[in-house]
Scaffold this active site. Structure first.
Site, PDB file in Angstrom:
ATOM      1  N   LYS A   1       0.852  -1.324  -0.129  1.00 22.16           N
ATOM      2  CA  LYS A   1       0.016   0.126  -0.027  1.00 22.16           C
ATOM      3  C   LYS A   1       0.889   1.180  -0.149  1.00 22.16           C
ATOM      4  CE  LYS A   1      -1.730   1.708   3.894  1.00 22.16           C
ATOM      5  NZ  LYS A   1      -1.431   3.093   4.278  1.00 22.16           N
ATOM      6  N   ASN A   2       1.719   1.059   0.748  1.00 23.06           N
ATOM      7  CA  ASN A   2       2.561   2.631   1.060  1.00 23.06           C
ATOM      8  C   ASN A   2       3.819   2.703   0.030  1.00 23.06           C
ATOM      9  OD1 ASN A   2       1.122   3.168   2.942  1.00 23.06           O
ATOM     10  ND2 ASN A   2       2.619   2.456   4.759  1.00 23.06           N
TER      11      ASN A   2
ATOM     12  N   ILE B   1       7.508   7.710  16.799  1.00 22.51           N
ATOM     13  CA  ILE B   1       7.072   8.488  15.644  1.00 22.51           C
ATOM     14  C   ILE B   1       5.838   9.089  15.649  1.00 22.51           C
ATOM     15  CG2 ILE B   1       6.423   8.146  13.075  1.00 22.51           C
ATOM     16  CD1 ILE B   1       9.408   7.292  14.015  1.00 22.51           C
TER      17      ILE B   1
ATOM     18  N   ARG C   1      -0.176  15.103  12.488  1.00 24.58           N
ATOM     19  CA  ARG C   1       0.450  14.788  11.137  1.00 24.58           C
ATOM     20  C   ARG C   1       0.180  15.800  10.279  1.00 24.58           C
ATOM     21  NH1 ARG C   1      -1.649   9.056   9.292  1.00 24.58           N
ATOM     22  NH2 ARG C   1       0.248   9.007   8.008  1.00 24.58           N
TER      23      ARG C   1
ATOM     24  N   ARG D   1      -5.185  11.080   4.211  1.00 27.04           N
ATOM     25  CA  ARG D   1      -3.962  12.131   4.077  1.00 27.04           C
ATOM     26  C   ARG D   1      -3.049  12.006   3.013  1.00 27.04           C
ATOM     27  NH1 ARG D   1      -1.056  14.147   7.358  1.00 27.04           N
ATOM     28  NH2 ARG D   1       1.008  13.586   6.775  1.00 27.04           N
TER      29      ARG D   1
ATOM     30  N   ARG E   1      -8.417  -0.394   4.588  1.00 26.78           N
ATOM     31  CA  ARG E   1      -7.585   0.531   3.848  1.00 26.78           C
ATOM     32  C   ARG E   1      -6.291  -0.050   3.438  1.00 26.78           C
ATOM     33  NH1 ARG E   1      -7.412   6.475   6.714  1.00 26.78           N
ATOM     34  NH2 ARG E   1      -6.112   6.481   4.795  1.00 26.78           N
TER      35      ARG E   1
ATOM     36  N   ASP F   1       4.435   0.932  11.922  1.00 25.88           N
ATOM     37  CA  ASP F   1       3.332   0.376  11.523  1.00 25.88           C
ATOM     38  C   ASP F   1       3.363  -0.959  11.983  1.00 25.88           C
ATOM     39  OD1 ASP F   1       3.359   2.170   8.281  1.00 25.88           O
ATOM     40  OD2 ASP F   1       2.876   2.675  10.166  1.00 25.88           O
TER      41      ASP F   1
ATOM     42  N   CYS G   1      -5.323  12.571  12.023  1.00 22.16           N
ATOM     43  CA  CYS G   1      -6.129  11.276  11.886  1.00 22.16           C
ATOM     44  C   CYS G   1      -5.961  10.712  13.288  1.00 22.16           C
ATOM     45  CB  CYS G   1      -5.685  10.387  11.032  1.00 22.16           C
ATOM     46  SG  CYS G   1      -4.099   9.747  11.175  1.00 22.16           S
TER      47      CYS G   1
HETATM   48  C1  EPZ Z   1       4.000   7.113   6.109  1.00 23.89           C
HETATM   49  O1  EPZ Z   1       3.128   8.321   6.610  1.00 23.89           O
HETATM   50  C2  EPZ Z   1       2.866   5.811   6.136  1.00 23.89           C
HETATM   51  N1  EPZ Z   1       1.946   6.286   5.173  1.00 23.89           N
HETATM   52  C3  EPZ Z   1       2.380   5.602   7.525  1.00 23.89           C
HETATM   53  O2  EPZ Z   1       1.933   4.422   7.327  1.00 23.89           O
HETATM   54  C4  EPZ Z   1       3.630   5.553   8.203  1.00 23.89           C
HETATM   55  O3  EPZ Z   1       3.440   5.213   9.742  1.00 23.89           O
HETATM   56  C5  EPZ Z   1       4.708   6.798   8.371  1.00 23.89           C
HETATM   57  O4  EPZ Z   1       5.080   6.807   6.982  1.00 23.89           O
HETATM   58  C6  EPZ Z   1       5.983   6.446   9.196  1.00 23.89           C
HETATM   59  O5  EPZ Z   1       6.593   5.349   8.809  1.00 23.89           O
HETATM   60  C7  EPZ Z   1       2.273   6.077   3.921  1.00 23.89           C
HETATM   61  O6  EPZ Z   1       3.308   5.816   3.438  1.00 23.89           O
HETATM   62  C8  EPZ Z   1       1.021   6.343   2.967  1.00 23.89           C
HETATM   63  P1  EPZ Z   1       6.049  10.891   8.232  1.00 23.89           P
HETATM   64  P2  EPZ Z   1       3.769   9.762   6.588  1.00 23.89           P
HETATM   65  O7  EPZ Z   1       5.740  12.046   7.181  1.00 23.89           O
HETATM   66  O8  EPZ Z   1       4.211  10.161   5.515  1.00 23.89           O
HETATM   67  C9  EPZ Z   1       5.288  14.414  11.638  1.00 23.89           C
HETATM   68  C10 EPZ Z   1       0.105   2.896   7.594  1.00 23.89           C
HETATM   69  O9  EPZ Z   1      -0.064   2.440   8.776  1.00 23.89           O
HETATM   70  N2  EPZ Z   1       5.498  15.214  10.462  1.00 23.89           N
HETATM   71  O10 EPZ Z   1       7.337  10.154   7.992  1.00 23.89           O
HETATM   72  O11 EPZ Z   1       2.553  10.867   7.142  1.00 23.89           O
HETATM   73  C11 EPZ Z   1       4.201  13.171  11.384  1.00 23.89           C
HETATM   74  O12 EPZ Z   1       3.053  14.027  12.199  1.00 23.89           O
HETATM   75  C12 EPZ Z   1       0.210   4.479   7.697  1.00 23.89           C
HETATM   76  O13 EPZ Z   1       0.254   2.236   6.665  1.00 23.89           O
HETATM   77  C13 EPZ Z   1       5.728  16.570  10.840  1.00 23.89           C
HETATM   78  O14 EPZ Z   1       5.601  16.729  11.922  1.00 23.89           O
HETATM   79  O15 EPZ Z   1       4.855   9.724   7.649  1.00 23.89           O
HETATM   80  C14 EPZ Z   1       4.492  11.938  12.194  1.00 23.89           C
HETATM   81  O16 EPZ Z   1       4.331  12.132  13.503  1.00 23.89           O
HETATM   82  C15 EPZ Z   1       0.302   5.186   9.064  1.00 23.89           C
HETATM   83  N3  EPZ Z   1       5.601  17.167   9.480  1.00 23.89           N
HETATM   84  C16 EPZ Z   1       5.685  11.902  11.940  1.00 23.89           C
HETATM   85  O17 EPZ Z   1       6.315  13.075  11.490  1.00 23.89           O
HETATM   86  C17 EPZ Z   1       5.455  16.816   8.335  1.00 23.89           C
HETATM   87  O18 EPZ Z   1       5.691  17.790   7.437  1.00 23.89           O
HETATM   88  C18 EPZ Z   1       6.031  10.870  10.820  1.00 23.89           C
HETATM   89  O19 EPZ Z   1       5.390  11.460   9.396  1.00 23.89           O
HETATM   90  C19 EPZ Z   1       5.265  15.466   7.986  1.00 23.89           C
HETATM   91  C20 EPZ Z   1       5.462  14.808   9.245  1.00 23.89           C
END
Ligand code: EPZ
Length: 420
Positions: free
Chosen positions: A22-23, A327, A120, A91, A397, A305, A115
């Site tokens: 998915k990711n 995270i 996020r 998102r 999802r 995850d 969410c």
């Molecule tokens: C991706 O989310 C994945 N989703 C998530 O998988 C996964 O948990 C996450 O990466 C971490 O590995 C997809 O790939 C579609 P991040 P993403 O940007 O891109 C903060 C699942 O279960 N942050 O690395 O949103 C954020 O709030 C899903 O499959 C900021 O503060 O992850 C979070 O606390 C859930 N500012 C942390 O960083 C930003 O501009 C990680 O976010 C961006 C992120």
């Protein structure tokens, strides 16, 4: 809203084929926006979030179809707006921002809400694009971005290795003028898959999978046919299923090389996981399961995850273990539901203390997010008695035909439609 009805206690036995990731599929299909050509993909999982991504591409003027694992994105006049009604359900829709800025030099994307697992925000994405020459206004809940002179290559240093931020900027940088360096880039295997896809379309990306990625901008990206990598989180979920039911599962298409942190932890908890010519074989060792501590980290660390799923394994193991979620600020929504099934878990801030060695008992529980839902299914499979996991649209999802795959290896699980 559908539920899963599970009668626990059956050791799972047999083989499961791991679906496409998915990711990886989400950003890679979204990246078609940056490609001035038709693109096709294989090994695409049939998931709610993939359907949402396809809906967004159609809204943006790129006619897209998905049929038995194959997706085709036709070329076409690109729009610039990702509407709220769609972004609020996923998102990751914000990943259209980079390719739209690169191709149309403007984009209007609904600001993604938070969410269940946290706020996020997307501040890292926006500040990177500003360094590349984009300007943003926030109006009526939408981010309006524009870069009338086009994006220019820049030296971007992320405050932390954001997965989505790395993906968004990577897609934009392919068509920016000059070189873009992404420092402190995320190293997830799905980012490597995205970079490999973009390079198959004529992009010039190096360093993917390391903390520094270099991109030389090109004029345009041409089409290709690309196979999506297997889903390491779905695979990890099934490894835990073998452990908590005391069964033996053979996983086909299991991306073992991308799962070292998870496999190491499962082995140290007493599982036997071995690579065979047919696939990856997983079962409980003679001595049974024993608790270990786990810290979630950016790749190659233990993935957030897999945190909820691993917690279920700790509930079924001897001793006690500490789970540290580093995270997301709110990714323990599954704990209260597991406690209702008899688990002994105490949360203090971002740490959960799990005391194992107790048999979980079936109960009606509710999924709050994708991986919490998957964890509750695993708990139901391990528990004595009947478990009803409600709101499984969360699970749909990210898990393709989960009940079918589990039933095929002996689980007593079926989808229950909501009472009309
Ligand atoms: C991706 O989310 C994945 N989703 C998530 O998988 C996964 O948990 C996450 O990466 C971490 O590995 C997809 O790939 C579609 P991040 P993403 O940007 O891109 C903060 C699942 O279960 N942050 O690395 O949103 C954020 O709030 C899903 O499959 C900021 O503060 O992850 C979070 O606390 C859930 N500012 C942390 O960083 C930003 O501009 C990680 O976010 C961006 C992120």
């Amino acid at each position: 809203m559908d539920s899963f009805l599970i009668e626990g206690g059956v050791p799972l036995k047999g083989s499961i084929t791991v679906s496409g990731s998915k990711n990886a599929a989400l950003p890679i299909i979204m990246a078609a926006i940056a490609v001035d050509d038709e693109v096709s993909y294989t090994n695409v999982p049939d998931l709610r979030d993939i359907k949402t991504t396809i809906k967004l591409l159609n809204i943006l003027g790129r006619e897209t179809t998905l049929d038995s694992g194959r997706a085709t994105v036709k070329n076409g006049e690109l729009g610039i707006e990702a509407p709220y009604d769609l972004v609020k359900t996923m998102r990751a829709s914000v990943l259209c921002l980079g390719p739209l800025l690169a191709r149309r030099r403007e984009a209007r994307v609904s600001l993604p809400g938070g969410c269940a697992i946290g706020a996020r925000p997307v501040d890292q994405h926006l500040s990177a694009f500003e360094k590349m020459g984009a300007r943003f206004d926030l109006d009526h809940g939408y981010i309006y971005g524009s870069c009338p002179d086009g994006l220019k290559g820049a030296h971007i240093r992320f405050d932390f290795p954001t997965v989505g931020g790395t993906e968004n900027v990577l897609m934009a940088a392919c068509l920016a003028e000059g070189e873009t360096v992404l420092e402190n880039a995320a190293r997830e295997p799905e980012i490597v898959d995205l970079a490999n896809f973009l390079n198959s379309c004529g992009a010039r990306i190096e360093g993917q999978g390391s903390t520094v990625i270099r991109v030389q901008g090109v004029e345009r990206l041409h089409g290709c046919e690309y196979a999506i990598m297997p889903d390491r989180i779905e695979a990890g979920t099934f490894l835990v299923a073998a452990g908590v039911t005391g069964g033996e599962l053979l996983l086909k298409n299991c991306p073992l090389d991308d799962m070292s942190a998870v496999v190491d932890k499962l082995r140290s908890a007493g599982m036997i996981i071995e690579e065979t010519p047919e696939g990856v074989l997983a079962s409980c060792g003679e001595g049974g399961l024993k608790c270990v501590d786990v810290n979630t980290r950016p790749h190659p660390g233990f993935p957030t995850d897999m945190q909820a799923q691993f917690m279920v394994l700790l509930c079924c193991a001897e001793g006690s273990g500490l789970v540290q979620e580093n995270i997301f600020e709110n990714r323990f929504m599954h704990v209260q539901e597991l406690v209702r099934m008899g688990a002994d878990i105490h949360v203090t801030g971002s740490t959960a203390l799990v005391r194992g060695g107790r048999r979980l008992t079936g109960a009606p529980v509710m999924a709050s997010d994708l991986r919490a839902g998957a964890a509750l299914v695993l708990a139901g499979l391990a528990a004595e008695g009947e478990t009803l996991v409600q709101r499984i649209y969360h699970v749909d999802r990210g898990y393709e035909r989960l009940a079918d795959k589990l039933s095929a290896v002996g689980a007593n699980i079926r989808r229950v439609k909501e009472e009309d």
